[in-house]
Scaffold this motif. Structure first.
Motif, PDB file in Angstrom:
ATOM      1  N   ALA A 290      83.804  45.695 -13.330  1.00  0.00           N
ATOM      2  CA  ALA A 290      83.735  46.954 -13.547  1.00  0.00           C
ATOM      3  C   ALA A 290      82.962  47.722 -12.500  1.00  0.00           C
ATOM      4  N   GLN A 291      81.722  47.352 -12.115  1.00  0.00           N
ATOM      5  CA  GLN A 291      81.011  47.904 -11.099  1.00  0.00           C
ATOM      6  C   GLN A 291      81.561  48.098  -9.917  1.00  0.00           C
ATOM      7  N   GLN A 292      82.305  46.932  -9.597  1.00  0.00           N
ATOM      8  CA  GLN A 292      82.965  46.854  -8.182  1.00  0.00           C
ATOM      9  C   GLN A 292      84.131  47.920  -8.392  1.00  0.00           C
ATOM     10  N   ALA A 293      84.607  48.087  -9.000  1.00  0.00           N
ATOM     11  CA  ALA A 293      85.965  49.067  -9.561  1.00  0.00           C
ATOM     12  C   ALA A 293      85.470  50.453  -9.184  1.00  0.00           C
ATOM     13  N   GLU A 294      84.121  50.521  -9.916  1.00  0.00           N
ATOM     14  CA  GLU A 294      83.698  52.068  -9.865  1.00  0.00           C
ATOM     15  C   GLU A 294      83.060  52.425  -8.478  1.00  0.00           C
ATOM     16  N   ALA A 295      82.268  51.392  -7.821  1.00  0.00           N
ATOM     17  CA  ALA A 295      82.152  51.713  -6.570  1.00  0.00           C
ATOM     18  C   ALA A 295      83.236  51.686  -5.391  1.00  0.00           C
ATOM     19  N   GLU A 296      84.323  51.157  -5.520  1.00  0.00           N
ATOM     20  CA  GLU A 296      85.143  51.272  -4.805  1.00  0.00           C
ATOM     21  C   GLU A 296      86.186  52.657  -4.866  1.00  0.00           C
ATOM     22  N   ALA A 297      85.886  52.938  -6.239  1.00  0.00           N
ATOM     23  CA  ALA A 297      86.687  54.449  -6.638  1.00  0.00           C
ATOM     24  C   ALA A 297      85.893  55.555  -6.101  1.00  0.00           C
ATOM     25  N   ARG A 298      84.672  55.305  -6.079  1.00  0.00           N
ATOM     26  CA  ARG A 298      83.779  56.458  -5.546  1.00  0.00           C
ATOM     27  C   ARG A 298      83.889  56.632  -3.971  1.00  0.00           C
ATOM     28  N   LEU A 299      84.229  55.386  -3.370  1.00  0.00           N
ATOM     29  CA  LEU A 299      84.067  55.484  -1.972  1.00  0.00           C
ATOM     30  C   LEU A 299      85.679  56.025  -1.635  1.00  0.00           C
ATOM     31  N   ARG A 300      86.572  55.414  -2.305  1.00  0.00           N
ATOM     32  CA  ARG A 300      87.927  55.949  -1.838  1.00  0.00           C
ATOM     33  C   ARG A 300      87.939  57.347  -2.244  1.00  0.00           C
ATOM     34  N   THR A 301      87.402  58.127  -3.408  1.00  0.00           N
ATOM     35  CA  THR A 301      87.322  59.638  -3.400  1.00  0.00           C
ATOM     36  C   THR A 301      86.826  60.341  -2.272  1.00  0.00           C
ATOM     37  N   ALA A 302      85.636  59.666  -1.807  1.00  0.00           N
ATOM     38  CA  ALA A 302      84.811  60.443  -0.725  1.00  0.00           C
ATOM     39  C   ALA A 302      85.747  60.500   0.263  1.00  0.00           C
ATOM     40  N   LEU A 377      77.952  54.639  -0.067  1.00  0.00           N
ATOM     41  CA  LEU A 377      79.045  54.088  -1.093  1.00  0.00           C
ATOM     42  C   LEU A 377      79.789  52.867  -0.481  1.00  0.00           C
ATOM     43  N   GLU A 378      80.002  52.919   0.872  1.00  0.00           N
ATOM     44  CA  GLU A 378      80.626  51.511   1.373  1.00  0.00           C
ATOM     45  C   GLU A 378      79.752  50.340   1.134  1.00  0.00           C
ATOM     46  N   ALA A 379      78.523  50.510   1.162  1.00  0.00           N
ATOM     47  CA  ALA A 379      77.673  49.351   1.048  1.00  0.00           C
ATOM     48  C   ALA A 379      77.655  48.878  -0.399  1.00  0.00           C
ATOM     49  N   GLN A 380      77.507  49.774  -1.307  1.00  0.00           N
ATOM     50  CA  GLN A 380      77.511  49.652  -2.734  1.00  0.00           C
ATOM     51  C   GLN A 380      78.845  48.818  -2.920  1.00  0.00           C
ATOM     52  N   ALA A 381      80.195  49.366  -2.515  1.00  0.00           N
ATOM     53  CA  ALA A 381      81.264  48.798  -2.824  1.00  0.00           C
ATOM     54  C   ALA A 381      81.200  47.392  -2.331  1.00  0.00           C
ATOM     55  N   GLN A 382      80.774  47.001  -1.316  1.00  0.00           N
ATOM     56  CA  GLN A 382      80.576  45.783  -0.327  1.00  0.00           C
ATOM     57  C   GLN A 382      79.914  44.794  -1.570  1.00  0.00           C
ATOM     58  N   VAL A 383      78.581  45.439  -1.886  1.00  0.00           N
ATOM     59  CA  VAL A 383      77.740  44.585  -2.582  1.00  0.00           C
ATOM     60  C   VAL A 383      78.426  43.990  -3.820  1.00  0.00           C
ATOM     61  N   ALA A 384      79.391  45.144  -4.593  1.00  0.00           N
ATOM     62  CA  ALA A 384      80.075  44.896  -5.746  1.00  0.00           C
ATOM     63  C   ALA A 384      81.061  43.745  -5.414  1.00  0.00           C
ATOM     64  N   ARG A 385      81.559  43.991  -4.310  1.00  0.00           N
ATOM     65  CA  ARG A 385      82.699  42.708  -4.224  1.00  0.00           C
ATOM     66  C   ARG A 385      82.034  41.326  -3.950  1.00  0.00           C
ATOM     67  N   GLU A 386      81.106  41.231  -3.181  1.00  0.00           N
ATOM     68  CA  GLU A 386      80.297  40.028  -3.078  1.00  0.00           C
ATOM     69  C   GLU A 386      79.738  39.578  -4.421  1.00  0.00           C
ATOM     70  N   ARG A 387      79.145  40.529  -5.279  1.00  0.00           N
ATOM     71  CA  ARG A 387      78.657  39.989  -6.415  1.00  0.00           C
ATOM     72  C   ARG A 387      79.703  39.384  -7.229  1.00  0.00           C
ATOM     73  N   THR A 388      81.027  40.096  -7.185  1.00  0.00           N
ATOM     74  CA  THR A 388      82.144  39.531  -8.112  1.00  0.00           C
ATOM     75  C   THR A 388      82.537  38.159  -7.579  1.00  0.00           C
ATOM     76  N   ALA A 389      82.905  38.116  -6.271  1.00  0.00           N
ATOM     77  CA  ALA A 389      83.137  36.845  -5.948  1.00  0.00           C
ATOM     78  C   ALA A 389      82.198  35.716  -6.046  1.00  0.00           C
ATOM     79  N   SER A 390      80.914  36.042  -5.991  1.00  0.00           N
ATOM     80  CA  SER A 390      79.845  35.068  -6.472  1.00  0.00           C
ATOM     81  C   SER A 390      79.857  34.453  -7.829  1.00  0.00           C
TER      82      SER A 390
END
Length: 757
Positions: A290-302, A377-390
């Motif tokens: 959910a956090q990853q989806a939120e970070a990616e959504a903010r990044l895409r909006t910006a 925002l890009e860094a947060q999205a990347q961290v969220a993706r890596e956290r989800t994968a882990s």
């Protein structure tokens, strides 16, 4: 000689031994009813023996009854108790008795058991009671002597041997006491009820009651002891079994825990750690996704806003940035000052230029801050993706561990089931152990005493009326048994029926003993003289009946030469021969009597003659027949006697001279009577009997053994002689008329008055 005879019999009807056929006469009693008259006759004949035996047995019964020690019987009553107290609601180790017939009968046998008797003997110390231990009684003379001899020989025995003998003797004495107690004990069941009566007889009334009550008490105690022992043994067994089961439970549970640890199957709150870990990972993975989806959504909006030409001021994170807000405030201030300067100065004014440069710097800073926000925002999205994968990787590893744990759980379930079954079995045994432990001390007997034995006031033994009645029955039975035994041992002939049944030969007649038929005044007479003195007497008529039976023994053939013989000496052959000759001579017949008994010459003695010449001299041709014969003037009988001291070892009766002599006598006389020797004693008789037309076999009434008669008849049969039949001599007419059912002599009392003595 004093002559003895038996009653006259009806003449035989001329049938010979073969008239019965090859198989002999039909067996006595075959197809017939029981001959009561014959049995009565046998009883009357043995009445004296029967009376003697009855009196003897009755006397013994009376003596035994009088000398018997009075015994008193006390009785205690027990009952199988069908009602039980239920103190604890637990099943007993040893169940109670059911009250059916088989169980009650079994308990009766237990009351009679040797074990219970031994217990009573030990309890009351009956081995020390002289009533039951004969060795404690005052010894008699013989016992004293025997004891002295035993002690004399036992003095040299070693002490150990004497000790062993003493122990053996003590055990033997105890066994004898127990046997005595059992013989005095009577156990019976009252009809079909549950009540059992214990009776005991003793010389002492109080002792009888005490022993009967002790039997009842010991029986109840033995029942309780049996239940106590069963409960105690059950507890001991359960206790030992619980120890084994406890170890099995511990081992099973330890095996479960060891397997859990070895296979990482540890659990908490009912679930394994791996299951709990997977649950946590699932929750965390959902969160980070959910956090990853939120970070990616903010990044895409910006990015979308920037791509549409926005300067970034409207980016959501920029709107909320404090730095941007501060810079925007500064820009507003500088922008206000630039506007003020524009109105006052020209575009090239230094203040104007400074203000514009300051405004440009602020814009540059704002754009730089916006770019930093986008980069963040890009860094947060990347961290969220890596956290989800882990988190997904961790969840996959946990699931792999769970699969391994599930495979190992199959064996774990088996171990847990084994442990559970061991725990269940252990718990059931533990519960049963507690129940049986609670039962100790509250066991109940299956029977109870209905009434204790009271001290009897009157002796129960000896029962005089019963003893006398039993004695009378026993006496009658013994008397009848003796009659049967006497009849079985009596091998002599009694009646004509006996002759025909046993030997398959006709009964020619019965010559009575003179003393049984003659008047008292004539009883001193000899039979040979009596037939002349009393020609119409019953004795003389018996001789006539015998003559008639002989003459008609072979129908269609003339009987001229007859031989009189017997099995043994002293059976009345000579007396019968002389009487037969005199009676026949008196009837007008020409009769000659030939004395053929070379060893006795009884004819000479009875007739009172001592001739110088006789039969042997005639056969030797040393004398003629006319000179050797003797004429009996009283009767007209002719006698060819034996000369005094005449004897020869030669076989004169088988010689040609004897054959010629018999032929001469047959032609000269109507009847030739040969007085021969006993068949079993002398062989000459068998040779001589073969020359006779008929052989008359004489047997002594009730005296001659049946076996002797059989052997003699067998010898005569082998010689080819024709045995016309058997006649009994020396028959007691009084006894025969009283006992001799089946013979004409039985009716002597009815027809004896017909004769003129």
């Amino acid at each position: 000689m004093t002559y003895i005879s038996a009653p006259p019999s009806a003449p035989a009807h001329g049938h010979s031994g073969s008239d019965w056929g090859d198989d002999g006469p039909p067996p006595e009693g075959l197809g017939q009813a029981i001959d009561l008259k014959r049995l009565i006759a046998v009883f009357r004949r043995r009445l004296k023996l029967f009376t003697a035996i009855v009196l003897l047995v009755l006397a013994v019964a009376i003596v035994v009854t009088v000398r018997a020690t009075p015994l008193y019987t006390a009785t205690a009553n027990l009952m199988i108790d069908t009602r039980k107290e239920n103190v604890v609601d637990a099943e007993a180790v040893l169940s109670g008795l059911t009250a059916d017939t088989g169980v009650v009968d079994t308990e009766v046998e237990i009351l009679k058991s040797r074990h219970l008797a031994e217990t009573v003997v030990d309890t009351l110390k009956l081995t020390e009671d002289p009533e039951f231990n004969p060795s404690l009684r005052a010894p008699g003379v013989l016992q004293s002597v025997a004891g002295g001899v035993a002690s004399l020989f036992g003095a040299a025995a070693p002490d150990a041997a004497r000790a062993r003998l003493s122990a053996i003797e003590a055990q033997k004495v105890k066994e004898e006491v127990v046997d005595t107690v059992l013989s005095r004990l009577s156990i019976r069941r009252a009809g079909l009820t549950y009540v059992m009566s214990i009776g005991f007889a003793s010389e002492d009334p109080a002792k009888a009651a005490r022993i009967a009550n002790t039997f009842a008490d010991r029986y109840l105690l033995d029942q309780l002891d049996a239940k106590f022992d069963a409960t105690r043994q059950a507890n001991e067994w359960l206790n030992g079994r619980l120890s084994d089961l406890r170890i099995e439970v511990q081992q099973a549970e330890a095996a479960v825990e060891q397997y859990r640890t070895a296979n990482n199957l540890l659990s908490a709150s009912g679930a394994t750690l791996t299951e709990q870990e997977i649950s946590t990972y699932n929750q965390q993975l959902a969160t980070v996704r959910a956090q990853q989806a939120e970070a990616e959504a903010r990044l895409r909006t910006a990015r979308a806003q920037l791509a549409s030409g926005s300067t970034g001021d409207d980016v959501g994170e920029a709107l909320g940035s404090q730095v941007v807000q501060t810079l925007r405030a500064q820009r507003a201030t500088v922008s206000g000052r630039v506007a003020d300067l524009t109105s006052r100065y020209g575009p090239r004014h230094p203040d104007m230029l400074r203000a514009q440069r300051e405004l440009s710097d602020i814009d540059t800073q704002i754009q730089a801050e916006i770019q930093r926000i986008i980069s963040n925002l890009e860094a947060q999205a990347q961290v969220a993706r890596e956290r989800t994968a882990s988190m997904a990787n961790s969840l996959g590893g946990a699931r792999g561990a769970l699969a391994a744990n599930n495979a190992a759980g199959v064996r774990l379930n088996e171990l847990e089931r084994n442990a559970e079954s061991s725990r269940t079995l252990y718990q059931s045994f533990l519960d049963r152990f507690k129940e049986t432990s609670a039962q100790e001390g509250i066991q109940q007997s299956d029977a109870r005493i209905v009434s204790r034995a009271a001290i009897p006031t009157a002796p129960s033994s000896p029962n005089v009326p019963l003893n006398l009645a039993l004695g009378l029955v026993l006496a009658i039975g013994a008397g009848l048994a003796m009659i049967v035994l006497a009849e079985m041992l009596d091998s002599g002939l009694t009646t004509g029926e006996d002759i025909e049944r046993r030997f398959n030969l006709p009964h020619l007649g019965s010559v009575p003993i003179l003393s049984s038929v003659a008047e008292p005044a004539d009883r001193h007479e000899t039979p040979v003289d009596y037939v002349l003195k009393r020609p119409l007497s019953s004795f003389t008529e018996a001789i006539r009946a015998l003559r008639a039976s002989i003459l008609y023994s072979r129908i269609g053939q003339d009987i001229k030469v007859i031989a009189l013989t017997s099995a043994l000496p002293g059976e009345g052959k000579t007396t019968t021969a002389i009487c037969l000759g005199r009676v026949a001579a008196q009837s007008g017949a020409r009769v000659i009597l030939v004395d053929c008994d070379l060893r006795r010459r009884n004819v000479n003695r009875l007739l009172g003659v001592e001739p110088e010449q006789g039969l042997l001299e005639v056969l030797n041709r040393s004398a003629s027949l006319e000179t050797a014969i003797h004429h009996d003037a009283a009767s007209g009988l002719t006698v060819l006697p034996l000369a005094k001291n005449s004897f020869t070892p030669k076989d004169v009766f088988g010689s040609e001279a004897m054959t010629q002599l018999l032929a001469q006598l047959r032609s000269a006389y109507d009847l030739v009577i040969l007085d021969t020797a006993p068949v079993l004693a002398v062989a000459d008789t068998r040779i001589l009997a073969a020359h006779a037309d008929a052989v008359v076999f004489l047997t002594l009434w009730r005296k001659t053994p049946e076996k002797a008669i059989s052997n003699a008849l067998k010898l005569l049969s082998q010689s080819g002689s024709h045995v016309a039949g058997i006649a009994m001599t020396q028959v007691d007419m009084v006894a025969q008329s009283r006992y001799g059912y089946g013979d004409a002599g039985y009716y002597y009392g009815d027809y004896k008055k017909y004769y003129a003595n």
